[in-house]
Each structure stands twice: as structure tokens, then as C-alpha cells.
Write a protein that holds these residues in place. Structure first.
Motif, PDB file in Angstrom:
ATOM      1  N   UNK A 148       0.867  -1.269  -0.148  1.00 52.35           N
ATOM      2  CA  UNK A 148      -0.010  -0.059  -0.118  1.00 52.35           C
ATOM      3  C   UNK A 148       0.918   1.203  -0.080  1.00 52.35           C
ATOM      4  N   UNK A 149       1.772   1.279   0.852  1.00 49.02           N
ATOM      5  CA  UNK A 149       2.870   2.349   0.634  1.00 49.02           C
ATOM      6  C   UNK A 149       3.683   2.790  -0.665  1.00 49.02           C
ATOM      7  N   UNK A 150       3.977   1.537  -0.965  1.00 52.38           N
ATOM      8  CA  UNK A 150       4.423   1.612  -2.358  1.00 52.38           C
ATOM      9  C   UNK A 150       3.791   2.121  -3.418  1.00 52.38           C
ATOM     10  N   UNK A 151       2.303   1.732  -3.468  1.00 50.41           N
ATOM     11  CA  UNK A 151       1.430   2.346  -4.428  1.00 50.41           C
ATOM     12  C   UNK A 151       0.704   3.581  -4.103  1.00 50.41           C
ATOM     13  N   UNK A 152       0.514   3.907  -2.767  1.00 51.81           N
ATOM     14  CA  UNK A 152      -0.165   5.068  -2.608  1.00 51.81           C
ATOM     15  C   UNK A 152       0.772   6.079  -1.953  1.00 51.81           C
ATOM     16  N   UNK A 153       1.998   5.895  -1.499  1.00 51.00           N
ATOM     17  CA  UNK A 153       2.693   6.624  -0.822  1.00 51.00           C
ATOM     18  C   UNK A 153       2.718   6.554   0.599  1.00 51.00           C
ATOM     19  N   UNK A 154       3.518   7.405   1.362  1.00 56.75           N
ATOM     20  CA  UNK A 154       3.409   7.550   2.927  1.00 56.75           C
ATOM     21  C   UNK A 154       2.012   7.819   3.322  1.00 56.75           C
ATOM     22  N   UNK A 155       1.672   7.506   4.215  1.00 52.92           N
ATOM     23  CA  UNK A 155       0.174   8.187   4.790  1.00 52.92           C
ATOM     24  C   UNK A 155       0.164   9.387   5.311  1.00 52.92           C
ATOM     25  N   UNK A 156      -0.497  10.102   5.277  1.00 57.45           N
ATOM     26  CA  UNK A 156      -0.464  11.525   5.727  1.00 57.45           C
ATOM     27  C   UNK A 156      -1.238  11.734   6.839  1.00 57.45           C
ATOM     28  N   UNK A 157      -2.155  10.791   7.146  1.00 56.04           N
ATOM     29  CA  UNK A 157      -3.217  11.102   8.384  1.00 56.04           C
ATOM     30  C   UNK A 157      -3.066   9.600   8.953  1.00 56.04           C
ATOM     31  N   UNK A 158      -3.471   9.840  10.584  1.00 52.54           N
ATOM     32  CA  UNK A 158      -3.587   8.592  10.913  1.00 52.54           C
ATOM     33  C   UNK A 158      -5.114   8.940  11.503  1.00 52.54           C
ATOM     34  N   UNK A 159      -6.102   8.001  11.264  1.00 50.50           N
ATOM     35  CA  UNK A 159      -7.238   8.344  11.746  1.00 50.50           C
ATOM     36  C   UNK A 159      -7.754   7.254  12.651  1.00 50.50           C
ATOM     37  N   UNK A 160      -8.389   7.580  13.662  1.00 46.56           N
ATOM     38  CA  UNK A 160      -9.001   6.507  14.626  1.00 46.56           C
ATOM     39  C   UNK A 160     -10.450   6.747  14.724  1.00 46.56           C
ATOM     40  N   UNK A 161     -11.180   5.583  14.901  1.00 47.24           N
ATOM     41  CA  UNK A 161     -12.659   5.702  15.089  1.00 47.24           C
ATOM     42  C   UNK A 161     -12.822   5.309  16.502  1.00 47.24           C
ATOM     43  N   UNK A 162     -13.973   5.794  17.115  1.00 48.20           N
ATOM     44  CA  UNK A 162     -14.403   5.188  18.439  1.00 48.20           C
ATOM     45  C   UNK A 162     -16.006   4.837  18.346  1.00 48.20           C
ATOM     46  N   UNK A 163     -16.328   4.095  19.255  1.00 49.29           N
ATOM     47  CA  UNK A 163     -17.542   3.525  19.370  1.00 49.29           C
ATOM     48  C   UNK A 163     -18.559   4.176  20.465  1.00 49.29           C
ATOM     49  N   UNK A 164     -19.710   4.753  20.143  1.00 54.48           N
ATOM     50  CA  UNK A 164     -20.381   5.485  21.210  1.00 54.48           C
ATOM     51  C   UNK A 164     -21.452   4.173  21.518  1.00 54.48           C
ATOM     52  N   UNK A 165     -20.988   3.779  22.947  1.00 60.12           N
ATOM     53  CA  UNK A 165     -21.962   2.768  23.378  1.00 60.12           C
ATOM     54  C   UNK A 165     -23.629   3.258  23.474  1.00 60.12           C
TER      55      UNK A 165
END
Length: 170
Positions: free
Chosen positions: A115-132
Motif C-alpha cells: 500500500x505504501x509503495x502504491x499510494x505513498x506514505x500516509x498523511x493522516x492517522x485516523x482513529x474511530x471510536x464507538x459510542x455505546x
């Protein structure tokens, strides 16, 4: 396995994973008491998961020839050159299909590098949380239950929301 139409036994075998999945299934016309036992339900799920994983590992250990593990020449060479033969017991090689095995993790690392080779280095690190307290979770709980009593519902709703978000982005 028994045919529900005529009550006769069939030649098919039911795996323990399918059996426990059937036991944990939510049905509209019947009450599944397992789902009402809160922490005891969670302990039951963990115990049955361990039982299923033990069966899978036993199958892998007893069927190394069928899984063609003797063909892993590089792995065998690494053990011969790097390993101490006195500390080596009976060799069991986990396939890449076994989640968490070294070969499985190596495939994930290779995929990440692709993925890194094809799309390049990631710019964002996104996290998701769950609301119970999401309404989708609350609606599926039985009376008197909280979201911490039913991790299966929380995980299912979270996955559905992630999928819908990914579809929206695409």
C-alpha cells in the motif's frame, strides 16, 4: 447432524464453531437465554472460543503432512542453522490462514508495504471510536441490559458504521 424434515441422521458432521454460532444466534420467535446472562455469557463466549481455537490448533498439529508443511524449506533451514537442536521439540508450522501466526503477520506487513509503495506514505492517522449509546445499539439490547453486556451487538454496529463511512468516502 439430523435432518429436520425426517429426523434421520445425516452423514455430515457439525464443527464446534458452527454449533456455538448456532447457539448464540438471535431468533425472533424464540428466547435465547444465553444472551441474558451478562458476565456469565461473556465468560461462556471466551471459553467456547478457546475450545474452538484448541481444536483448530490440534487439527493443524495432527495434519502437518496434509498441509504440506515439509515444503517450507527456508523455515526448516533457519531452524537448522540458527536454532539449538536440544531446545527444539516436534516442529509444528502454523499456516498463514491461522490468524496471529508469524506467517499471517508477515503477509499483513507485506500488504502494508505494498500500500505504501502504491499510494505513498500516509498523511493522516485516523482513529474511530464507538459510542455505546448509539441508538442502533440501544434498540437491540434486551430489557435490563447495557452495551457492556452485549459486546457482540456493539461490535456489529461499529463495523456497520465503518462500512457505511468507507462506502461514503469511496
Amino acid at each position: 447432524m439430523i435432518n429436520p424434515l425426517n429426523g434421520e441422521e445425516t452423514g455430515k458432521k457439525v464443527s464446534s464453531m458452527n454449533y456455538y454460532a448456532y447457539r448464540l444466534m438471535i431468533r425472533e420467535n424464540s428466547d435465547n437465554y444465553l444472551l441474558r446472562f451478562r458476565r456469565l455469557f461473556q465468560q461462556y463466549c471466551v471459553d467456547m472460543y478457546v475450545k474452538i481455537e484448541t481444536e483448530r490448533l490440534t487439527f493443524i498439529r495432527l495434519n502437518q503432512a496434509k498441509l504440506r508443511s515439509e515444503e517450507y524449506i527456508h523455515l526448516r533451514d533457519a531452524i537448522i542453522t540458527d536454532g539449538d537442536s536440544e531446545n527444539v521439540g516436534r516442529l509444528t508450522i502454523l499456516p498463514a490462514t491461522y490468524t496471529g501466526s508469524p506467517r499471517h503477520m508477515h503477509e499483513y506487513a507485506q500488504d502494508a508495504m505494498t500500500y505504501v509503495r502504491h499510494y505513498g506514505r500516509p498523511d493522516l492517522f485516523i482513529t474511530f471510536t464507538c459510542n455505546p449509546k448509539w441508538i442502533e445499539i440501544i434498540q437491540l439490547l434486551l430489557p435490563g441490559q447495557t452495551s457492556s453486556d452485549r459486546h457482540d451487538i456493539t461490535a456489529r454496529v461499529f463495523r456497520q458504521k465503518i462500512r457505511s463511512l468507507i462506502n461514503y468516502i469511496e
